[in-house]
Design an enzyme around this catalytic site. Structure first.
Site: not given
Length: 617
Positions: A2, A50, A52-53, A74-75, A96, A359-360
């Site tokens: 977010c 955004l 997500i959960i 945010n997160g 969350d 991602s790595g």
């Protein structure tokens, strides 16, 4: 993820909700699904979401039932379900965000120590009068702030502060940092007066404007090295990564994975496929249509091995030219790497299928993946020879090298630096300390960021400690966040789970660089999941074929931008020094592409900033 922003006034004026909405509007790309503001007297928050959960609920800013505490978050808190089970709280949502409020109600701001995930959040506590800002341990997510005698403001991106503070101009003291890193290490930025909350820190603002910043977690600068065999180290890293990947899959939306074909992204992809037990998995890679640098065939090989539905995009010179300026605004800074544009195009591709990608990122800096780590000892102990002698001898040798020997030249430039800290920094530095001093007309007014001198232990451990701060947090993670969020995509790096990071810094250096093999322990973990040729191939990196793209146009563009009458770079840097770089590159005798890129990127960013300021006025 977010976008968050907020204001605390000290002059008695109330916070204007219209200002908060203007701040939120600049962050729409970070949260296109929803937006909200909250204001009460001298304090106000803005949020863009955004989802997500808990998609249908968890709107923000969010308050406790008694409305004494408010949060803008945010997160993702990846262990939020575990935390909810131990909290006694009148939950009204299933997400969350409310878990953070409940944890604060019980434990105060120190509840952050119980969190796993990536996060940047603000909590206003009307009871104590304190405003708290908190940033995740490794600095995966950004958090900026500005403060003066009248107001304190914070935001996920610098651009969200501009409706309040206006055009602040360039912090000239940070130009030395930029020339050394292609980014500016925290707490500073290139924008005058704007600062970053340090990774693993929380910042508290009192009613009267007193600001205190406190670490709640740090990588161990000097800790006990675990006594373990190489085989035991491989087992420990395997367990930690599998656990981290399982956590990183927590979402109520589709999750995919970046897959470059390198060992790190390939390992993460294989572990995702294993955790899902054969479920649908989308993977994404980018190429450049240039066989010298493309790794698409390696990505396709791994995708076939794990059974993912693979997607790829070819990034062109036109993509680069069309997006360079726009993405500089998204970055709120010069694009630090030519690959930034490719990362954005990759994020655009992924966003068509998923909202979250793994991602790595972070493996190299934790486990010793760069070739330079083989020379950590030489970097530290080169100072035995007098600085003047080293600089004179190595500079003469470096200046005599042909353009094709540029990689050897990087090592010589690093070894010629005057201090151990400067030599560690020098491996990735476009400009040496002496070159920066000459271009800027004097020495730096700030010391080298403490990360280069705070680490303890052997030479490799010290170098990894430094790179996990200045290089990883302020360059790669900043790039990853900004380029992915420009496409409204959430990026999660499982290697940067703090438990993995803590484990990495307890392992002996001998399992990281072992018998000349970099990142040995990670490669041995990967060997259980991937073909040997994928694991053992040389490290390539995300290389952009700038030489081919700009073979015809780079010269004219560079001269116009860097030497023209309106050039910012030509005005603040020594014009003769800039012209010398251009001349030596034009002659073909030296490859000055890394330094010209650094200056061009600074110029493009400054021009875009000036243009948008004029439009706003």
């Amino acid at each position: 993820m977010c976008g968050i922003a907020g204001v605390r006034r000290f002059d008695g004026d109330p916070v204007d909700p219209a200002l908060l909405r203007a701040m939120a509007a600049t962050l729409h790309h970070r949260g296109p699904d929803d937006a909200g503001v909250w204001a009460d007297g001298s304090t106000g928050f803005a949020h863009t979401r955004l989802s997500i959960i808990d998609l249908a609920a968890s709107t923000q800013p969010m308050a406790t039932p008694d409305e004494r505490r408010h949060i803008a978050f945010n997160g993702e808190i990846l262990n939020y379900r575990e935390l909810r089970e131990e909290l006694t709280y009148p939950f009204r949502t299933g997400g969350d965000t409310e878990t953070l409020l409940a944890l604060y109600e019980r434990d105060g701001v120190d509840g952050v120590r119980k969190l796993r995930g990536q996060f940047a959040y603000a909590i206003d506590d009307a009871e104590s009068g304190d405003l708290h800002l908190v940033r995740d341990r490794m600095g995966i997510l950004p958090l900026y702030y500005y403060s003066d005698s009248k107001v304190f403001a914070f935001a996920s991106e610098i651009k969200a502060l501009i409706p309040l503070i206006g055009d602040r101009g360039v912090d000239h003291a940070s130009l030395h940092d930029y020339l050394a890193h292609r980014s500016v290490p925290a707490p500073y930025t290139l924008v005058d007066g704007v600062r970053k909350v340090l990774p693993g820190h929380r910042l508290t603002v009192s009613r009267t404007g007193e600001i205190t910043e406190t670490p709640y977690w740090e990588l161990p600068a000097q800790g006990l090295v675990r006594d373990c065999t190489p085989e035991e180290a491989v087992a420990l890293v395997t367990e930690a990564l599998e656990r981290s990947v399982r956590d990183a899959l927590v979402a109520d939306v589709p999750v995919g994975a970046y897959l470059s074909g390198g060992v790190d992204s390939s390992l993460i992809t294989a572990l995702v496929a294993k955790a899902r037990g054969g479920g649908e998995l989308h993977t994404f890679s980018a190429g450049f249509g240039d066989p010298r640098v493309d790794e698409l065939h390696w990505a396709e090989k791994v995708a076939a091995e794990v059974g993912s539905e693979h997607h790829s995009v070819i990034v062109t010179a036109d993509d680069f030219r069309e997006n360079w300026g726009r993405l500089s605004l998204h970055r709120d800074a010069p694009l630090s790497e030519p690959a930034d544009v490719a990362v954005f195009k990759l994020a655009e591709l992924a966003r068509r299928e998923v909202k979250v990608v793994l991602s790595g990122e972070g493996s190299d800096e934790l486990f010793g993946g760069y070739p330079k780590y083989k020379f950590a000892g030489a970097t530290r102990w080169a100072g035995i020879a007098p600085a003047w002698l080293r600089h004179a001898a190595l500079s003469r040798l470096e200046n005599s090298l042909p353009a094709k020997a540029a990689r050897f030249g990087v090592a010589l430039r690093a070894m010629a630096e005057p201090s151990a800290a400067a030599r560690m920094r020098g491996w990735f530095a476009p400009f040496t300390t002496a070159e920066s001093r000459a271009l800027l007309g004097g020495p730096a007014t700030r010391a080298i960021t403490p990360a280069y001198s705070r680490g303890r232990g052997d030479a490799l451990r010290r170098m990894l400690y430094a790179d996990s701060h200045a290089w990883l947090a302020d360059n790669l993670l900043e790039r990853g966040d900004r380029m992915s969020m420009a496409a409204s995509l959430e990026l999660r790096p499982p290697f940067l789970d703090h438990r993995v990071a803590e484990l990495a810094f307890t392992l002996p250096s001998s399992v990281k660089v072992r018998r000349g093999t970099t990142k040995w322990v990670v490669k041995e973990v990967a060997r259980e999941h991937l073909p040997a040729d994928v694991v053992d191939r040389p490290k390539s990196g995300f290389k952009v074929p700038l030489d081919a793209w700009f073979r015809d146009g780079l010269r004219d563009m560079a001269h116009d931008l860097l030497t023209g009458p309106s050039s910012f770079v030509g005005g603040v840097l020594d014009p003769a020094g800039v012209r010398k770089l251009l001349s030596e590159h034009d002659s073909g005798g030296r490859n000055e592409q890394p330094r010209l890129w650094t200056l061009l990127s600074l110029e493009v960013w400054h021009r875009e900033q000036a243009r948008t300021s004029e439009v706003a006025e």
